[in-house]
Design a protein around this motif. Structure first.
Motif, short mmCIF file in Angstrom:
data_model
loop_
_atom_site.label_atom_id
_atom_site.label_comp_id
_atom_site.label_asym_id
_atom_site.label_seq_id
_atom_site.Cartn_x
_atom_site.Cartn_y
_atom_site.Cartn_z
N UNK A 184 0.82 -1.21 0.00
CA UNK A 184 0.00 0.00 0.00
C UNK A 184 0.86 1.26 0.00
N UNK A 185 0.44 2.20 -0.77
CA UNK A 185 1.17 3.48 -0.84
C UNK A 185 0.89 4.29 0.41
N UNK A 186 1.83 5.13 0.79
CA UNK A 186 1.62 6.04 1.90
C UNK A 186 0.51 7.02 1.52
N UNK A 187 -0.46 7.15 2.36
CA UNK A 187 -1.58 8.05 2.07
C UNK A 187 -1.07 9.48 1.98
N UNK A 188 -1.56 10.19 0.99
CA UNK A 188 -1.21 11.61 0.86
C UNK A 188 -1.97 12.39 1.92
N UNK A 189 -1.37 13.48 2.37
CA UNK A 189 -2.04 14.32 3.36
C UNK A 189 -3.35 14.86 2.80
N UNK B 154 1.61 14.35 7.57
CA UNK B 154 2.23 13.04 7.62
C UNK B 154 1.81 12.18 8.79
N UNK B 155 0.86 12.65 9.59
CA UNK B 155 0.43 11.92 10.79
C UNK B 155 -0.97 11.35 10.59
N UNK B 156 -1.21 10.11 11.01
CA UNK B 156 -2.52 9.48 10.81
C UNK B 156 -3.62 10.16 11.63
N UNK B 157 -4.73 10.44 10.99
CA UNK B 157 -5.88 11.08 11.64
C UNK B 157 -6.72 10.02 12.34
N UNK B 158 -7.03 10.26 13.63
CA UNK B 158 -7.88 9.35 14.40
C UNK B 158 -9.29 9.92 14.54
N UNK B 159 -9.41 11.21 14.82
CA UNK B 159 -10.70 11.86 15.03
C UNK B 159 -10.63 13.30 14.56
N UNK B 160 -11.79 13.84 14.19
CA UNK B 160 -11.87 15.25 13.80
C UNK B 160 -13.01 15.90 14.58
#
Length: 165
Positions: free
Chosen positions: A19-24, A79-85
């Protein structure tokens, strides 16, 4: 074909499947680091606000009375994974904030690199919380907050416009 060339081809093939690194998610990022403001859009560009809301609702889900939304698929900010918004407020702070799956120091370093500025206004830990902020403009302050515990791996980062009284 010898074993070395077969292994090399297999490695190339498997690397292509990884899997590719997700773009921001630049829309979320711009709101979280005060480059955009839904409060400004509400006053001067309601069409842009509606477009953002429509896209946000397509990419995030909400559960009952929770104050936050969660991504339907992998999302990153700086570059950081989002958990909640939290799209409107957290507690008394009105703004836009994101909880990322990264510790406080990593989040701070990533944001400083993205902003090209140091986030120096930090309070000594109190009430078991670490906080730092950087005022970008009037009614636009980037805030970092995390539990003062080395085992915690989440940090809240957001842009706050004002605090309700």
């Amino acid at each position: 074909m010898n074993i070395a060339s077969t292994a090399g081809l297999l490695t190339l093939f498997l690397a292509g499947l990884a899997p590719a690194q997700a773009a921001d998610n630049l829309g979320l990022e711009r709101l979280a680091i005060c480059q955009d403001s839904w409060l400004d859009w509400k006053a001067s560009d309601p069409a842009r606000l509606k477009k953002f809301i429509d896209g946000f609702q397509a990419d995030f889900s909400h559960n009952g009375n929770d104050a936050f939304f969660v991504p339907k698929s992998s999302q990153t900010v700086a570059g950081l994974p989002v958990a909640q918004v939290f799209p409107e407020s957290v507690g008394m702070g009105v703004g836009f904030s994101i909880v990322v799956n990264a510790n406080f120091d990593k989040t701070k370093a990533s944001l400083e690199k993205k902003l090209g500025k140091a986030i120096n206004k930090c309070e000594p830990p109190s009430d078991n919380m670490r906080t730092c902020e950087l005022e970008i403009a009037e009614k636009k302050t980037i805030t970092l907050m995390a539990e003062d515990n080395p085992k915690r791996t989440t940090t809240l980062v957001g842009c706050y416009y004002f605090y309700e009284k």
